[in-house]
Design an enzyme around this catalytic site. Sequence first.
Site, PDB file in Angstrom:
ATOM      1  N   GLU A   1      -6.269 -10.463  -0.740  1.00  0.00           N
ATOM      2  CA  GLU A   1      -6.326 -10.344   0.759  1.00  0.00           C
ATOM      3  C   GLU A   1      -7.088 -11.579   1.023  1.00  0.00           C
ATOM      4  O   GLU A   1      -8.255 -11.262   1.514  1.00  0.00           O
ATOM      5  CB  GLU A   1      -6.505  -9.002   1.494  1.00  0.00           C
ATOM      6  CG  GLU A   1      -5.486  -7.827   0.918  1.00  0.00           C
ATOM      7  CD  GLU A   1      -5.857  -6.664   1.758  1.00  0.00           C
ATOM      8  OE1 GLU A   1      -6.643  -6.720   2.596  1.00  0.00           O
ATOM      9  OE2 GLU A   1      -5.446  -5.514   1.350  1.00  0.00           O
TER      10      GLU A   1
ATOM     11  N   GLY B   1      -7.712  -8.340  10.282  1.00  0.00           N
ATOM     12  CA  GLY B   1      -6.851  -7.677  11.307  1.00  0.00           C
ATOM     13  C   GLY B   1      -5.367  -8.056  11.544  1.00  0.00           C
ATOM     14  O   GLY B   1      -5.469  -9.028  12.340  1.00  0.00           O
ATOM     15  N   TRP B   2      -4.628  -7.474  10.809  1.00  0.00           N
ATOM     16  CA  TRP B   2      -3.241  -8.201  10.735  1.00  0.00           C
ATOM     17  C   TRP B   2      -2.737  -7.981  12.261  1.00  0.00           C
ATOM     18  O   TRP B   2      -1.846  -8.942  12.610  1.00  0.00           O
ATOM     19  CB  TRP B   2      -2.388  -7.354   9.622  1.00  0.00           C
ATOM     20  CG  TRP B   2      -1.719  -6.191  10.329  1.00  0.00           C
ATOM     21  CD1 TRP B   2      -2.308  -4.846  10.146  1.00  0.00           C
ATOM     22  CD2 TRP B   2      -0.472  -6.007  10.911  1.00  0.00           C
ATOM     23  NE1 TRP B   2      -1.289  -4.106  10.617  1.00  0.00           N
ATOM     24  CE2 TRP B   2      -0.300  -4.820  11.317  1.00  0.00           C
ATOM     25  CE3 TRP B   2       0.519  -6.898  11.400  1.00  0.00           C
ATOM     26  CZ2 TRP B   2       1.012  -4.173  11.827  1.00  0.00           C
ATOM     27  CZ3 TRP B   2       1.598  -6.281  12.120  1.00  0.00           C
ATOM     28  CH2 TRP B   2       1.582  -5.004  12.347  1.00  0.00           C
TER      29      TRP B   2
ATOM     30  N   ASN C   1      -6.349   0.736  -2.964  1.00  0.00           N
ATOM     31  CA  ASN C   1      -7.032  -0.259  -2.093  1.00  0.00           C
ATOM     32  C   ASN C   1      -8.091   0.032  -1.340  1.00  0.00           C
ATOM     33  O   ASN C   1      -8.256   1.116  -0.916  1.00  0.00           O
ATOM     34  CB  ASN C   1      -5.869  -0.691  -1.131  1.00  0.00           C
ATOM     35  CG  ASN C   1      -6.027  -1.966  -0.240  1.00  0.00           C
ATOM     36  OD1 ASN C   1      -6.329  -3.125  -0.841  1.00  0.00           O
ATOM     37  ND2 ASN C   1      -6.464  -1.782   0.874  1.00  0.00           N
ATOM     38  N   GLU C   2      -9.355  -0.999  -1.493  1.00  0.00           N
ATOM     39  CA  GLU C   2     -10.401  -0.835  -0.895  1.00  0.00           C
ATOM     40  C   GLU C   2     -11.114   0.596  -0.918  1.00  0.00           C
ATOM     41  O   GLU C   2     -11.096   1.195  -0.002  1.00  0.00           O
ATOM     42  CB  GLU C   2     -10.322  -1.380   0.764  1.00  0.00           C
ATOM     43  CG  GLU C   2      -9.885  -2.818   0.723  1.00  0.00           C
ATOM     44  CD  GLU C   2      -9.712  -3.369   2.030  1.00  0.00           C
ATOM     45  OE1 GLU C   2     -10.039  -2.619   3.134  1.00  0.00           O
ATOM     46  OE2 GLU C   2      -9.593  -4.607   2.030  1.00  0.00           O
TER      47      GLU C   2
ATOM     48  N   HIS D   1       0.713  -1.209   0.035  1.00  0.00           N
ATOM     49  CA  HIS D   1       0.091  -0.069   0.052  1.00  0.00           C
ATOM     50  C   HIS D   1       0.858   1.377  -0.035  1.00  0.00           C
ATOM     51  O   HIS D   1       2.007   1.129   0.370  1.00  0.00           O
ATOM     52  CB  HIS D   1      -0.830   0.111   1.351  1.00  0.00           C
ATOM     53  CG  HIS D   1      -1.866  -1.145   1.484  1.00  0.00           C
ATOM     54  ND1 HIS D   1      -2.099  -1.995   0.298  1.00  0.00           N
ATOM     55  CD2 HIS D   1      -2.719  -1.338   2.401  1.00  0.00           C
ATOM     56  CE1 HIS D   1      -2.987  -2.875   0.810  1.00  0.00           C
ATOM     57  NE2 HIS D   1      -3.458  -2.413   1.915  1.00  0.00           N
TER      58      HIS D   1
ATOM     59  N   ARG E   1       0.014 -11.203  12.125  1.00  0.00           N
ATOM     60  CA  ARG E   1      -0.042 -11.679  10.628  1.00  0.00           C
ATOM     61  C   ARG E   1       0.978 -11.263   9.947  1.00  0.00           C
ATOM     62  O   ARG E   1       1.214 -10.496   9.069  1.00  0.00           O
ATOM     63  CB  ARG E   1      -1.499 -11.358  10.019  1.00  0.00           C
ATOM     64  CG  ARG E   1      -1.732 -12.338   8.939  1.00  0.00           C
ATOM     65  CD  ARG E   1      -3.161 -11.828   8.358  1.00  0.00           C
ATOM     66  NE  ARG E   1      -3.140 -10.521   7.786  1.00  0.00           N
ATOM     67  CZ  ARG E   1      -4.177  -9.672   7.683  1.00  0.00           C
ATOM     68  NH1 ARG E   1      -5.231  -9.822   8.349  1.00  0.00           N
ATOM     69  NH2 ARG E   1      -4.095  -8.560   6.978  1.00  0.00           N
TER      70      ARG E   1
ATOM     71  N   ASP F   1      -2.228 -11.784   2.900  1.00  0.00           N
ATOM     72  CA  ASP F   1      -1.677 -10.419   3.155  1.00  0.00           C
ATOM     73  C   ASP F   1      -0.909 -10.402   4.414  1.00  0.00           C
ATOM     74  O   ASP F   1      -1.346  -9.909   5.558  1.00  0.00           O
ATOM     75  CB  ASP F   1      -2.775  -9.397   3.339  1.00  0.00           C
ATOM     76  CG  ASP F   1      -2.592  -7.964   3.330  1.00  0.00           C
ATOM     77  OD1 ASP F   1      -1.464  -7.481   2.775  1.00  0.00           O
ATOM     78  OD2 ASP F   1      -3.038  -7.008   3.962  1.00  0.00           O
TER      79      ASP F   1
ATOM     80  N   LYS G   1     -11.881 -12.475   3.439  1.00  0.00           N
ATOM     81  CA  LYS G   1     -11.141 -13.278   4.397  1.00  0.00           C
ATOM     82  C   LYS G   1     -12.013 -14.121   5.152  1.00  0.00           C
ATOM     83  O   LYS G   1     -12.947 -14.294   4.980  1.00  0.00           O
ATOM     84  CB  LYS G   1     -10.552 -12.108   5.323  1.00  0.00           C
ATOM     85  CG  LYS G   1      -9.758 -11.137   4.817  1.00  0.00           C
ATOM     86  CD  LYS G   1      -9.025 -10.008   5.806  1.00  0.00           C
ATOM     87  CE  LYS G   1      -8.206  -8.846   5.160  1.00  0.00           C
ATOM     88  NZ  LYS G   1      -7.013  -9.389   4.571  1.00  0.00           N
TER      89      LYS G   1
END
Length: 650
Positions: A295, A301-302, A176-177, A87, A358, A343, A260
Amino acid sequence: REPEEQMIWIVLLFQTFAVVSSTAKYDIWVNVSEIVRKVPPFWHSTGFCPPLPHEKANGYDLSEDEKQNIIYIGSIPNNGIEQVRIHWLLDLVTLENSTGELVYNFTYLDLLLDRLHDNGLKPGFELMGNPSGYFTTFDDDSQVKKWKELVTSLAKRYISRYGLDYVEQWNFETWNEPDHHDFDTLNITLDGFMRYYDACSEGLIAASPKLRLGGPAGGCHDDLKRYPICWGLLDHCDNGVNFFTGDRGVRIDFISFHHKGGGSSLSILEQELETIRKIREKHPRLASVPVYNDEADPLVGWSAGESWRGDVRYAAIVVKIIAQHLRLLLVSSNSSYSLLSNDNGFMNFGPPHFFDQRTLNTRFPMNKTVPKSVETIRKPVAAVMGLLSLAGELQLKSSVTIGNESVGNDSDVGVVASMHVPTDDGDQHDSVQVVIIVYNSNDTSSLVSNASVQLNIVNIVPHNVSVEKMVYIHYRLDNEHTNPAAVWSQAGKPVFPSPFVFDEMRAQQDPITLSGPSPVTSASFWAAQLNVPLPGVDVIHFCSKPMMAPPQVSHEHIHLHQVHENEVLISWRDVTSRCLLTYNVYFSFESNQSYKHAPTQNSIFTVLSHRVPGLKLLNQNEDVTVYYKVSATDYWQREGEASLPVKITL
């Protein structure tokens, strides 16, 4: 032993004899002579996002910590990860507007892309960010035209820097998103986003028509009010008018979305199937466009601390998700599914979050060293990507049963069976291979058990291969032998681990070899009784003997990076041989003198952290030069020629 060492060994011994729950019994059959389809591996991708403030992304992206992270990601063999989707890349670009003409400074972006390139990686290039905060809205004709010029300048720059053959492999992608409206200082309306997309598309085409662009990189669930930009972009590409050309319909080279799992493996696939169905229903002309879930993580929630992210549970669920996609999503001959990306290229926070976020790797900022340094440990989820890199491009017919009943797609135990057949007849270092990956995963749960698996392989040796030249090796990942987080935990969870604890963690960061290389004795049938732990991943790699020993490791792709005063991180590029027992690293203090083997266990990963012995005795306050060579040894104990020496001065 020292008390710290005794504690680790006592706990690991206890783990060895821990009581587990009852054992389920499975039968797996694989027929090597029945090829289901050709499926190139579609999971070779990761990604990350720099923290706020985005305009200072260079401090994160170009840090020592990220440099090591990229080295370790690039060390996964056989291009096991080849894309890093990042990103806010355009926040690494600055501009000046003093003369009325925009002058861009790409220095920071150059440095990051050079690091990816040097480590055999390529960017997932999101055209996301706002150089020096210049742009405010794409509803303004002048600004959207300047954005197109920026994209063209950027693309031409990197074609010139790296060559078109490399840059045309990049996945250029939209913001992104976008339905989350995280645009920082930009105000992007629905119409403005379509103009932005046209500027990205035409800007890339102006540099080269071979450059690909996709999107919308968002949730794209069946809720038009929540995701107007996502579905609006697909409408625009199907029926809209290109702002620059006036043509109806705009090219889109891949459709990307993010689904996810919420802690469940199968829910990822279920969401994907529904989104793909909706896309085809609303836009049948886009049905053949490749689809990416870039993703596709088991849990949103990484940064959330989850213990399973630190051990083999994470590795096993990654394999399970891939197997589910192979069984269901790709079963249709007209499937356009092309990329599944975790991701998980982030870097963990400091204490207490070393292993439970993550990430592929764990970093330890050693803030008490002078100067400060960083140590990196490979987690099981990165190790499993190395095992998955052995998978071939031809999917084989397989079945998994309990008794006479086939298991469902959410079964804990499953198999990925594949074959690799060399396409380059001139490469005498490659050979025919069969790869059987058996996993045992109850998603993210803490259940512990064993699965009794009777593995049966029919026609194990392909017709054009001699059985006398076929061997196999059996790898495993489990929480007993390949669990650096457990080593760290039982050492007392030190914020600044000792050299001994780092050695013990690194001793568990690679898959273990349970057996082999061993000869295959029958061409028609091979069987084995496996006891696969939960969680666990077993890989049996069958290899026919290549005509030649592994090729020489290229010294041009060996990189030496000083981690601390006496520690060097050595990284290199793969050789084309895939049936490798290990890489070997040798060092010397004189380029033409005898070289010593840097102590390490067998590993097919292309990185080694080496503490140079006796350095303080040698230097006496003077610089010391250390020379390194790297070679590869295959399953038949044939060691290829070592690289030319590469040196570093400490």
